[in-house]
Design a protein around this motif. Structure first.
Motif, short mmCIF file in Angstrom:
data_model
loop_
_atom_site.label_atom_id
_atom_site.label_comp_id
_atom_site.label_asym_id
_atom_site.label_seq_id
_atom_site.Cartn_x
_atom_site.Cartn_y
_atom_site.Cartn_z
N ALA A 89 -37.56 16.06 44.87
CA ALA A 89 -36.73 15.94 43.67
C ALA A 89 -36.16 17.29 43.25
N GLN A 90 -36.95 18.35 43.37
CA GLN A 90 -36.47 19.68 43.00
C GLN A 90 -35.35 20.13 43.93
N LYS A 91 -35.50 19.83 45.22
CA LYS A 91 -34.46 20.19 46.18
C LYS A 91 -33.17 19.43 45.88
N ILE A 92 -33.31 18.15 45.55
CA ILE A 92 -32.14 17.35 45.18
C ILE A 92 -31.46 17.94 43.96
N GLN A 93 -32.26 18.30 42.97
CA GLN A 93 -31.69 18.85 41.73
C GLN A 93 -30.91 20.12 42.00
N ASP A 94 -31.47 21.01 42.81
CA ASP A 94 -30.79 22.28 43.12
C ASP A 94 -29.49 22.05 43.89
N GLU A 95 -29.55 21.18 44.91
CA GLU A 95 -28.39 20.99 45.78
C GLU A 95 -27.30 20.16 45.11
N GLN A 96 -27.70 19.07 44.44
CA GLN A 96 -26.70 18.19 43.85
C GLN A 96 -25.93 18.87 42.73
N GLN A 97 -26.61 19.72 41.95
CA GLN A 97 -25.91 20.39 40.85
C GLN A 97 -24.82 21.31 41.39
N GLN A 98 -25.09 21.98 42.50
CA GLN A 98 -24.07 22.84 43.11
C GLN A 98 -22.87 22.02 43.56
N THR A 167 -23.83 31.13 27.08
CA THR A 167 -25.15 31.71 27.34
C THR A 167 -25.39 31.71 28.84
N VAL A 168 -25.83 32.83 29.37
CA VAL A 168 -26.07 32.95 30.80
C VAL A 168 -27.34 32.19 31.17
N GLN A 169 -27.22 31.30 32.14
CA GLN A 169 -28.37 30.54 32.63
C GLN A 169 -28.95 31.15 33.91
N LYS A 170 -28.06 31.70 34.74
CA LYS A 170 -28.51 32.25 36.03
C LYS A 170 -27.47 33.23 36.54
N VAL A 171 -27.92 34.29 37.17
CA VAL A 171 -27.03 35.27 37.80
C VAL A 171 -27.39 35.36 39.28
N SER A 175 -24.21 36.03 45.86
CA SER A 175 -23.06 35.15 46.13
C SER A 175 -21.92 35.36 45.14
N GLY A 176 -22.11 36.29 44.20
CA GLY A 176 -21.05 36.56 43.23
C GLY A 176 -20.81 35.41 42.29
N LYS A 177 -21.90 34.80 41.79
CA LYS A 177 -21.76 33.65 40.89
C LYS A 177 -22.63 33.83 39.65
N VAL A 178 -22.19 33.20 38.57
CA VAL A 178 -22.97 33.19 37.34
C VAL A 178 -22.90 31.78 36.76
N THR A 179 -24.05 31.27 36.32
CA THR A 179 -24.10 29.95 35.70
C THR A 179 -24.10 30.12 34.19
N LEU A 180 -23.17 29.45 33.52
CA LEU A 180 -22.99 29.60 32.08
C LEU A 180 -23.06 28.25 31.37
N ASP A 181 -23.72 28.25 30.23
CA ASP A 181 -23.67 27.12 29.30
C ASP A 181 -22.66 27.53 28.24
N HIS A 182 -21.49 26.92 28.26
CA HIS A 182 -20.39 27.49 27.47
C HIS A 182 -19.66 26.46 26.62
N GLU A 183 -18.86 26.98 25.71
CA GLU A 183 -17.98 26.15 24.89
C GLU A 183 -16.74 25.77 25.71
N ARG A 184 -15.86 25.01 25.10
CA ARG A 184 -14.64 24.60 25.78
C ARG A 184 -13.79 25.81 26.15
N ALA A 192 -16.75 21.78 27.23
CA ALA A 192 -18.02 22.49 27.15
C ALA A 192 -18.99 21.88 28.15
N MET A 193 -19.68 22.72 28.91
CA MET A 193 -20.62 22.25 29.93
C MET A 193 -21.44 23.41 30.46
N THR A 194 -22.37 23.10 31.33
CA THR A 194 -23.11 24.12 32.07
C THR A 194 -22.64 24.08 33.51
N MET A 195 -22.19 25.23 34.03
CA MET A 195 -21.59 25.22 35.36
C MET A 195 -21.68 26.61 35.98
N ALA A 196 -21.77 26.65 37.30
CA ALA A 196 -21.79 27.91 38.04
C ALA A 196 -20.35 28.30 38.38
#
Length: 234
Positions: A89-98, A167-171, A175-184, A192-196
């Motif tokens: 389930a954890q592997k699915i969560q990591d891969e599917q979100q990307q 708000t930064v969720q992950k850096v 791979s030069g990516k940052v995951t943000l929980d952001h406004e519109r 507004a969403m959380t996205m890399a």
């Protein structure tokens, strides 16, 4: 007598739990949670509205499919007890979100006024589903779709793109990516969403870490959505 005794011993052995085997009790609320998962998975595709444009519908249906699997994986992580299934389930969560993030990025890019699809070949319109649709008229032949016009070179984003709170969720500097929980993000019409996100310049991630409240700007750089500026909120 001996036969009766052996029969009784065997019955007791079969009725007793195996030594060393502990059967986990379902977590409180698990049955209702998984029933809810089933309802959501059943309703999602039925309620999805299609546009009639193959690329957009494919992306929308695929996102729905990934989100359903992600929803199921999250339920297992919250309520499941088996280590192997939790790892799955954890592997699915990591891969599917990307995958979801990448598809949503394409959706945002495709809504831009100057977006032009870049097929690697002209759709033939002669696949099995096309042939089935044309079965009533054997003389009808599908006309090849016209080739898409060449996509103009993407301009560099303007310096005055709006700053958006997040708000930064992950850096992920590698791979030069940052995951943000952001406004519109108004200039790219993203809700507004959380996205890399990719960053236009990896140097802007220097000093940025998970948990930081930031203000950032995003735009399309060389045809791809990217963070062009990021600064810590005061």
């Amino acid at each position: 007598m001996r036969r009766l005794f052996l029969s009784a011993v065997m019955s007791l052995a079969l009725a007793s739990p195996l030594p060393g085997v502990a059967w986990a009790q379902p977590a409180k609320g698990a049955p209702a949670a998984f029933e809810r998962v089933r309802e959501v998975m059943s309703d999602r595709f039925r309620n999805l509205k299609l546009t009639g444009e193959p690329d957009r519908d494919f992306a929308e249906l695929l996102i729905a499919s990934y989100e359903q699997t992600l929803f199921l994986a999250k339920a297992q992580l919250e309520y499941g007890g088996d280590r192997q299934l939790r790892e799955t389930a954890q592997k699915i969560q990591d891969e599917q979100q990307q995958k979801i993030d990448a598809l949503k990025e394409w959706q945002v890019r495709s809504r831009q006024s100057d977006y032009r699809p870049q097929p690697n070949q002209t759709p033939s319109g002669e696949g099995p589903l096309d042939r089935r649709a044309q079965a009533g008229d054997p003389n009808q032949s599908a006309s090849p779709a016209p080739a898409a016009p060449a996509k103009p070179a993407a301009a560099q984003p303007p310096a005055n793109t709006p700053l958006v709170a997040g708000t930064v969720q992950k850096v992920d500097e590698a791979s030069g990516k940052v995951t943000l929980d952001h406004e519109r993000i108004p200039n790219i019409d993203m809700d507004a969403m959380t996205m890399a996100y990719r960053v236009a310049d990896p140097a802007i991630l220097k000093g940025v870490k998970a948990g930081d409240r930031v203000r950032f700007s995003a735009d399309r750089v060389n045809g791809q959505l990217a963070i062009t500026r990021i600064q810590k909120a005061r």
